[in-house]
Design an enzyme around this catalytic site. Structure first.
Site, short mmCIF file in Angstrom:
data_model
loop_
_atom_site.label_atom_id
_atom_site.label_comp_id
_atom_site.label_asym_id
_atom_site.label_seq_id
_atom_site.Cartn_x
_atom_site.Cartn_y
_atom_site.Cartn_z
N ASP A 50 75.75 52.50 44.05
CA ASP A 50 77.20 52.66 43.54
C ASP A 50 77.71 53.64 42.56
O ASP A 50 78.11 53.71 41.75
CB ASP A 50 77.38 51.28 42.46
CG ASP A 50 76.29 51.20 41.64
OD1 ASP A 50 75.48 52.03 41.14
OD2 ASP A 50 76.06 50.04 40.93
N GLU A 61 72.21 48.11 49.70
CA GLU A 61 72.54 47.52 48.29
C GLU A 61 74.26 47.41 48.44
O GLU A 61 75.02 47.73 47.57
CB GLU A 61 72.23 48.24 47.21
CG GLU A 61 72.24 47.19 46.02
CD GLU A 61 71.78 47.82 44.55
OE1 GLU A 61 72.65 48.65 43.80
OE2 GLU A 61 70.68 47.96 44.32
N GLU A 121 81.06 52.38 38.56
CA GLU A 121 80.52 51.86 39.57
C GLU A 121 81.13 50.89 40.47
O GLU A 121 80.80 50.75 41.61
CB GLU A 121 78.98 51.30 39.34
CG GLU A 121 78.11 52.41 38.50
CD GLU A 121 78.33 52.81 37.20
OE1 GLU A 121 79.28 52.20 36.50
OE2 GLU A 121 77.65 53.63 36.69
N HIS A 162 72.67 52.90 28.88
CA HIS A 162 73.31 54.36 29.44
C HIS A 162 74.61 54.25 29.85
O HIS A 162 75.17 55.25 30.14
CB HIS A 162 72.38 55.10 30.32
CG HIS A 162 72.36 54.44 31.60
ND1 HIS A 162 73.28 54.64 32.58
CD2 HIS A 162 71.57 53.45 32.19
CE1 HIS A 162 72.94 53.91 33.35
NE2 HIS A 162 71.94 53.32 33.46
N ARG A 192 78.35 54.13 30.97
CA ARG A 192 79.72 55.05 30.62
C ARG A 192 80.37 54.04 29.69
O ARG A 192 81.14 54.49 28.62
CB ARG A 192 80.18 55.60 31.67
CG ARG A 192 80.10 57.01 32.08
CD ARG A 192 81.08 57.53 33.20
NE ARG A 192 80.97 58.83 33.26
CZ ARG A 192 80.00 59.67 33.66
NH1 ARG A 192 78.69 59.33 34.17
NH2 ARG A 192 80.50 61.14 33.61
N HIS A 244 67.40 57.88 28.09
CA HIS A 244 68.10 58.60 29.21
C HIS A 244 68.38 59.87 29.00
O HIS A 244 68.33 60.23 27.83
CB HIS A 244 69.36 57.64 29.45
CG HIS A 244 70.13 57.92 30.99
ND1 HIS A 244 70.58 59.13 31.19
CD2 HIS A 244 70.02 57.36 31.98
CE1 HIS A 244 71.19 59.05 32.31
NE2 HIS A 244 70.76 57.92 32.97
C1 UD1 Z 1 74.55 58.09 36.79
C2 UD1 Z 1 75.50 57.00 37.40
C3 UD1 Z 1 75.24 55.76 37.06
C4 UD1 Z 1 73.92 55.38 37.03
C5 UD1 Z 1 72.89 56.31 36.37
C6 UD1 Z 1 71.30 55.96 36.64
C7 UD1 Z 1 77.79 57.83 37.98
C8 UD1 Z 1 78.97 58.42 37.85
N1 UD1 Z 1 76.82 57.60 37.07
O1 UD1 Z 1 75.00 57.65 35.19
O2 UD1 Z 1 75.93 54.83 37.85
O3 UD1 Z 1 73.55 53.90 36.60
O4 UD1 Z 1 73.12 57.56 36.75
O5 UD1 Z 1 70.68 56.57 35.36
O6 UD1 Z 1 77.35 58.06 39.25
N2 UD1 Z 1 71.02 64.45 32.55
C9 UD1 Z 1 70.05 65.64 32.76
N3 UD1 Z 1 68.96 65.23 33.33
C10 UD1 Z 1 68.94 64.51 34.34
C11 UD1 Z 1 69.91 63.28 34.44
C12 UD1 Z 1 70.87 63.51 33.57
O7 UD1 Z 1 70.15 66.33 31.77
O8 UD1 Z 1 67.95 64.22 35.15
C13 UD1 Z 1 72.36 64.64 31.67
C14 UD1 Z 1 73.36 65.90 32.17
O9 UD1 Z 1 73.92 66.23 31.11
C15 UD1 Z 1 74.63 64.82 32.91
C16 UD1 Z 1 74.41 63.57 32.10
O10 UD1 Z 1 72.92 63.30 31.86
O11 UD1 Z 1 75.43 65.72 32.96
C17 UD1 Z 1 75.23 62.47 32.66
O12 UD1 Z 1 74.41 62.36 34.34
P1 UD1 Z 1 75.45 61.49 35.15
O13 UD1 Z 1 74.61 61.38 36.44
O14 UD1 Z 1 76.97 62.09 35.07
O15 UD1 Z 1 75.65 60.15 34.40
P2 UD1 Z 1 74.54 59.07 34.26
O16 UD1 Z 1 75.12 58.34 32.99
O17 UD1 Z 1 73.20 59.69 34.32
N1 UDP Z 2 63.23 53.34 34.77
C1 UDP Z 2 62.05 54.24 34.85
N2 UDP Z 2 62.02 55.02 33.83
C2 UDP Z 2 62.56 54.80 32.74
C3 UDP Z 2 63.84 53.93 32.56
C4 UDP Z 2 64.03 53.19 34.05
O1 UDP Z 2 61.50 54.34 35.72
O2 UDP Z 2 62.14 55.58 31.67
C5 UDP Z 2 63.38 52.62 36.31
C6 UDP Z 2 63.94 51.23 36.05
O3 UDP Z 2 62.41 50.62 36.21
C7 UDP Z 2 64.98 50.99 37.17
C8 UDP Z 2 65.60 52.13 37.31
O4 UDP Z 2 64.84 53.24 36.52
O5 UDP Z 2 64.07 50.86 38.68
C9 UDP Z 2 66.90 51.97 36.58
O6 UDP Z 2 67.49 53.26 36.28
P1 UDP Z 2 69.06 53.31 35.37
O7 UDP Z 2 68.76 52.40 34.42
O8 UDP Z 2 68.83 54.80 35.21
O9 UDP Z 2 70.03 52.96 36.32
P2 UDP Z 2 70.83 51.71 36.83
O10 UDP Z 2 69.89 50.72 37.30
O11 UDP Z 2 71.60 51.21 35.57
O12 UDP Z 2 71.83 52.12 37.94
#
Ligand code: UD1
Ligand code: UDP
Length: 381
Positions: free
Chosen positions: A96, A118, A132, A207, A209, A240
């Site tokens: 999602d 999924e 999502e 984490h 939004r 995160h």
């Molecule tokens: C995204 C997904 C969310 C998912 C989550 C899992 C969207 C809109 N959001 O949210 O559905 O649950 O990932 O974790 O698709 N960043 C880094 N390094 C990384 C990852 C992220 O620096 O490896 C920072 C960057 O500044 C980036 C920000 O995190 O711009 C947000 O990342 P983004 O993918 O937009 O949103 P998430 O909150 O991670």
């Molecule tokens: N996870 C991980 N390391 C961490 C935190 C989470 O490997 O420090 C794993 C967790 O077991 C799960 C997935 O990451 O499988 C969840 O990811 P996240 O919370 O980023 O996304 P969401 O499930 O909310 O989309």
């Protein structure tokens, strides 16, 4: 050979697609390309690496504090460009995220069948979780094959008019990933090495939004209150990478993180085996993550879900997860009960099982894909 692109953008997509990628790679009928959008950088690489996977192509789209518009447009043009240069028989997307939706759209625009792993999860509120829920609904309008984790998810799809022949109940591939990882654990994570074995440990992640700002501060406020009233407890908080999230959590709970024996242990994102060990070691989990709700129920661990509704109702109806939202009173009430009442806590473990699958989702998905591709006709209307 059938050419299949497996699209991954974020950490959970990597973890949940990994078992399927490994299974497809072992099957001579498929030529697999792992197409990373790079919506996440480090977190995506870390998650794939645990399974010995590196992306074949990485679009590297991530920007600091990126917008939804940026992710969606960059993935659409990036995946579209890839598909134009390397035509595929099918693309697989997962879950999602904005990567999921935009990649599905790129496939749809080229008449390439999209398999949605999924599929069918619904909260029925387009703002929760945001964005999502919209990503799931939109992806399911574009997909041709639907891999639903549970019967309830399949029913959601059928109710929306998806032909039953295009839907397969497979379980969630996260359980495949979890079982695979439980066979490859590394022992106590470094972050927990100095935590006394007797200290009740609470694992926390947040984490989403829709929780940025006040809701996240309320969650942290409840954690701070608990830390003040219970000197024995410890929190493990793998932060995160999102700066908006980590700044807020550090600001609110940083005061507990200092000294020789910190009450709050902040870490960088843990690699998957360390995170699984941390879930196992914890007394309970506080989280707004989707995947963690599924894993916690398989691990028989209580999870307080920091959301007001869940698109994964089985965790709640089965009684392994409790929806506490971001209301400090609700969080505190449930947390205190879990800390104080051993029988209440043990009831969670008794009720637990794995409503999300038995670890064979990847095989079921792969066989369904093979039949679909061999058939040559479209199963959807
Ligand atoms: C995204 C997904 C969310 C998912 C989550 C899992 C969207 C809109 N959001 O949210 O559905 O649950 O990932 O974790 O698709 N960043 C880094 N390094 C990384 C990852 C992220 O620096 O490896 C920072 C960057 O500044 C980036 C920000 O995190 O711009 C947000 O990342 P983004 O993918 O937009 O949103 P998430 O909150 O991670
Ligand atoms: N996870 C991980 N390391 C961490 C935190 C989470 O490997 O420090 C794993 C967790 O077991 C799960 C997935 O990451 O499988 C969840 O990811 P996240 O919370 O980023 O996304 P969401 O499930 O909310 O989309």
């Amino acid at each position: 050979m059938y050419r299949v692109a497996c699209v991954v953008g974020t950490r959970p997509e990597a973890i949940k697609m990994a078992p399927l990628i490994l299974a497809l790679r072992e099957d001579a009928r498929f030529a697999v390309t792992v197409l990373a959008t790079g919506q996440h950088t480090d977190m995506l690489r870390q998650a794939l690496a645990h399974f010995g996977i590196t992306a074949d192509v990485n679009l590297n789209i991530m920007r600091d504090r990126q917008t939804l518009d940026h992710i969606t447009s960059a993935v659409l043009t990036g995946v579209g460009g890839f598909l134009d240069g390397s035509p595929q028989d099918m693309i697989l997307v997962h879950g999602d995220t904005s990567t999921t939706f935009a990649a599905a759209l790129a496939g749809f625009y080229r008449h390439i069948p999209v398999g949605h792993v999924e599929a069918g999860l619904r909260s029925r509120n387009m703002s929760l979780p945001f964005p999502e829920e919209a990503n799931r609904v939109l992806t399911d309008r574009l997909a041709s094959l639907f891999f639903a984790p549970t019967e309830g998810d399949a029913e959601n799809l059928r109710r929306e008019g998806v032909p039953g022949s295009a839907v397969r109940v497979t379980g969630n591939t996260v359980i495949d990933a979890l079982f695979w990882t439980l066979r490859n654990l590394k022992g106590t994570p470094e972050a927990l090495q100095d935590v006394p074995g007797t200290a009740p440990l609470i694992l926390m992640t947040a984490h989403r939004r829709e929780s940025w700002g006040e809701p996240l501060h309320r969650i942290c406020g409840a954690a701070a209150e608990l830390l003040r009233e219970r000197p024995e407890i410890r929190f493990l908080i793998p932060l995160h990478k999102n700066p908006t999230v980590r700044e807020a959590i550090r600001q609110d709970l940083g005061a507990f993180a200092g000294g020789a024996s910190p009450r709050v242990i902040f870490t960088e994102p843990l690699d998957y085996p360390d995170f699984v060990s941390a879930m196992n070691r914890s007394l309970f989990i506080l989280s707004d993550s989707g995947g963690i709700q599924e894993e916690a129920s398989a691990l028989r661990k209580p999870v307080l879900i920091l959301r007001t509704l869940s698109e994964r109702p089985d965790a709640v109806t089965q009684g392994t997860g409790v929806l506490v939202g971001t209301d400090p009173e609700k969080i505190l009430r449930e947390a205190r009960r879990l800390l104080d009442d051993a029988e209440y806590r043990e009831n969670f473990a008794r009720r637990a099982g794995s409503p999300f699958g038995d670890g064979t989702a990847s095989v079921k998905i792969l066989e369904t894909m093979a039949r679909y591709l061999e058939d040559g006709t479209r199963w959807t209307a």
